[in-house]
Motif scaffolding. Structure first.
Motif: not given
Length: 317
Positions: A64-79
């Motif tokens: 009964n749960c949902v996990a959100f996953r934000l990929d491609d986390v990095q510095d100096d790009y689309l911060t």
């Protein structure tokens, strides 16, 4: 006498050739068995000869749960889009899993690295607004093209970088391009990690059971995506989905697997993503779709959790 000696020689020669042929066949059989057991390609459903990694075809008890996953986390790009997405979860006191690219993090401590560090420093990772850091490889490599040693090193170096910057040891590996093979799973295990996440198109998810040591929690929904992205983003363009479309994917995943993992990228939340000209500015329309999606999920009584905490919401027999 010479005739008998020649006959004996011919007989021994036949025996030698027969033994040689049998030996070659045995060697070929061993090589074939090794290939099937260890180096199986991922064009079909993955099957591992390992009792600690099992596939369950039974219907799971829903978490009964949902996990959100934000990929491609990095510095100096689309911060700005990265921080904008993370802020949506912070404002709502909700948790989020972020996939960090090791070689591109820690380059500018005033940007994404410092934001994440401020969110996790001294915090209890069981808090509702926790940020969970996952390993998204060293340089976003195509893992199916790497040897097991290269895969191990990519995961190891990223874990060490994350540990040095954030003082956290990741337990989750997110496969770049959703590509993995048996060697990937072995490399994950050898790096003392418990979870990996890819897609579900060619692979069954590894569902919860009491004896598992590695769990596959694949992405089963998305807030957007990319076309023509498999070849390092040549001629690629990003698209964003409506909250209704993503919610439909989430409900389908809950019915089939008992959980949902929603994949996100900073690109789809940036201005200019449709022409693959993403700019470091937030697409407010797509951010609004994320806000509406979260509202709908909570209205349906679903919990939003990190991927690492998801397993605790199942009833494990």
């Amino acid at each position: 006498m010479k005739i008998m000696d020649n006959a004996i020689f011919q007989y021994n020669k036949k025996i030698f050739i027969t033994i040689l042929i049998i030996t070659i066949l045995i060697i070929l059989s061993i090589m074939s068995a090794y290939h099937l057991a260890v180096a199986q390609p991922t064009t079909g459903n993955l099957r591992l000869n390992n009792n600690n990694i099992k596939i369950s075809n039974s219907n799971p008890v829903s978490c009964n749960c949902v996990a959100f996953r934000l990929d491609d986390v990095q510095d100096d790009y689309l911060t700005k889009p990265q921080i904008g997405v993370m802020n949506i979860f912070k404002e709502r006191n909700l948790s989020l899993t972020v996939g960090v690219i090791g070689n591109n993090i820690g380059k500018d401590k005033k940007l994404v690295s410092s934001y994440i560090k401020e969110r996790i420093d001294g915090s209890n990772m069981n808090r509702k607004d926790a940020i969970e850091i996952a390993n998204h490889s060293w340089d976003h490599e195509h893992f199916q093209t790497l040897t097991i040693g290269e895969q191990f090193d990519s995961i190891r170096k990223t874990n060490e970088k994350i540990k040095n910057i954030f003082r956290i040891s990741p337990t989750i590996f997110i496969a770049p391009y959703s590509e993995f093979n048996n060697d990937t799973i072995l490399a994950v295990r050898e790096n003392n990690m418990s979870y990996f996440s890819a897609d579900r198109r060619d692979h069954d998810p590894y569902l919860t059971h009491s004896n598992a040591t590695i769990y596959h929690l694949p992405e089963t929904a998305e807030t957007g995506g990319c076309t023509n992205c498999k070849n390092d983003y040549s001629n690629a363009s990003w698209y964003g989905l409506s909250h209704d479309k993503t919610l439909s994917q989430i409900n389908g995943s809950l019915s089939k697997y008992g959980f949902a993992v929603v994949m996100m990228h900073p690109d789809e939340y940036s201005i200019g993503h449709e022409q693959y000209n993403p700019q470091n500015d937030i697409d407010r329309k797509q951010i609004r779709e994320l806000e509406l999606l979260i509202d709908k999920i909570q209205e349906e009584g679903l919990s939003i959790v990190t991927m690492g905490d998801m397993i605790n919401h199942f009833k494990i027999s």
